[in-house]
Design an enzyme around this catalytic site. Structure first.
Site, mmCIF file in Angstrom:
data_model
loop_
_atom_site.group_PDB
_atom_site.id
_atom_site.type_symbol
_atom_site.label_atom_id
_atom_site.label_comp_id
_atom_site.label_asym_id
_atom_site.label_seq_id
_atom_site.Cartn_x
_atom_site.Cartn_y
_atom_site.Cartn_z
ATOM 1 N N ARG A 143 13.570 -3.304 -6.244
ATOM 2 C CA ARG A 143 12.207 -3.250 -6.772
ATOM 3 C C ARG A 143 12.306 -2.868 -8.233
ATOM 4 O O ARG A 143 13.178 -2.093 -8.632
ATOM 5 C CB ARG A 143 11.360 -2.194 -6.034
ATOM 6 C CG ARG A 143 11.433 -2.236 -4.513
ATOM 7 C CD ARG A 143 10.515 -3.263 -3.881
ATOM 8 N NE ARG A 143 9.123 -3.136 -4.279
ATOM 9 C CZ ARG A 143 8.230 -2.353 -3.671
ATOM 10 N NH1 ARG A 143 8.592 -1.588 -2.678
ATOM 11 N NH2 ARG A 143 6.976 -2.334 -4.061
ATOM 12 N N PRO A 198 0.841 -1.205 0.000
ATOM 13 C CA PRO A 198 0.000 0.000 0.000
ATOM 14 C C PRO A 198 0.877 1.257 0.000
ATOM 15 O O PRO A 198 1.876 1.306 0.701
ATOM 16 C CB PRO A 198 -0.784 -0.098 1.312
ATOM 17 C CG PRO A 198 -0.576 -1.474 1.808
ATOM 18 C CD PRO A 198 0.688 -1.981 1.233
ATOM 19 N N LYS A 249 3.425 6.212 5.331
ATOM 20 C CA LYS A 249 2.745 4.916 5.383
ATOM 21 C C LYS A 249 2.406 4.495 6.818
ATOM 22 O O LYS A 249 2.085 3.345 7.069
ATOM 23 C CB LYS A 249 3.605 3.862 4.697
ATOM 24 C CG LYS A 249 3.829 4.164 3.198
ATOM 25 C CD LYS A 249 4.766 3.165 2.568
ATOM 26 C CE LYS A 249 5.078 3.550 1.121
ATOM 27 N NZ LYS A 249 6.135 2.709 0.552
#
Ligand SMILES: [Zn+2]
Length: 269
Positions: free
Chosen positions: A258, A2, A52
């Site tokens: 990533r 998220p 976050k």
């Protein structure tokens, strides 16, 4: 994982649904038994999101800190909730519904000092622009000290808080910045545009609950509502496909473990 827009959206929707009423709080999984018993029967005063991280401020002074990490997930139910799964770390239930949290990286009661420590490690959050006096100066200073590629630096929550893998690729595309450029070589003008893009894009994501970074005209639509599922991003997961602006093949590589995607023409080195 998220990204910040999801966290801010959860804070807003959960505040609306659960704040201001006594809640039953428990840990179906058992791993948060002692924390849950401190909260049980009390009311949430406010839920604050920063990057976050989520901070639940309770009326009896406790603060619950939640970070979803890679696998964390909320499930909100208005009425007739299914029973919680065995992996549910936290359950909260009031007159207006039930909330389940599973798989978080953090679900803990923290004191004010611990809260300060977490906040001190976070850069400006594009969804809280006024809470950080000089966001662009901060980012410029942080990038100036880094030799890692810019795509690694903007995932670093100390530089900007709230950016994840989809937004990093899309913001770099929309700013015209190559993901592999050394952070300290990114100029002030690009940083300003990057911050502006981050604010605009995350605000839209928070409002709608989904990531749509394409401008309608670039996907042959006349307004945002018409943009279809496969048309929502410029570069994310589009390796080998033509750039929506110039037709060049989108490339993909890995930065900071990533994947990152970019257009070699629109984001020259
Ligand atoms: Zn292009």
């Amino acid at each position: 994982m998220p990204e910040g827009h999801t966290i801010h959206r959860e804070a807003r929707l959960q505040s609306r649904q659960f704040a201001g009423e006594p809640l039953n709080v428990w840990s179906p999984q058992g791993r948060f038994d002692s924390g849950a018993s401190l909260l049980d029967g009390n009311e949430i005063e406010a839920i604050e999101a920063w990057g976050k991280h989520l901070f639940y401020e309770w009326d009896h002074g406790h603060c619950l800190h939640v970070h979803l990490g890679l696998f964390g997930r909320f499930r909100r139910h208005k009425s007739d909730p299914p029973p919680p799964t065995d992996g549910t770390r936290l359950a909260m239930e009031g007159d207006s519904g039930t909330l389940y949290l599973s798989g978080p990286t953090a679900c803990e009661i923290i004191d004010p000092e611990e809260r300060e420590e977490i906040l001190a490690g976070l850069g400006p959050d594009p969804l809280r622009p006024s809470s950080y006096s000089e966001p662009v100066e901060h980012i410029e200073e942080m990038l100036g000290r880094r030799t890692v590629p810019i795509a690694a630096a903007i995932l670093d929550q100390a530089v900007i808080a709230g950016i994840g893998n989809v937004y990093r690729a899309e913001i770099l595309f929309r700013t015209g910045v190559n993901p592999l450029i050394e952070s300290k070589r990114v100029d002030r003008d690009s940083i300003e545009r990057m911050w502006k893009e981050a604010t605009t894009q995350l605000e839209a994501g928070e409002r709608t609950g989904r990531i749509v970074t394409t401008d309608p005209e670039d996907v042959g639509r006349s307004n945002r509502k018409e943009i279809e599922k496969g048309e929502r991003t410029y570069v994310y997961k589009r390796q080998g496909q033509p750039c929506r602006r110039c037709g060049t093949e989108i490339e993909r590589t890995e930065v900071a473990d990533r994947k990152v995607w970019w257009c070699p023409e629109c984001q020259p080195r």
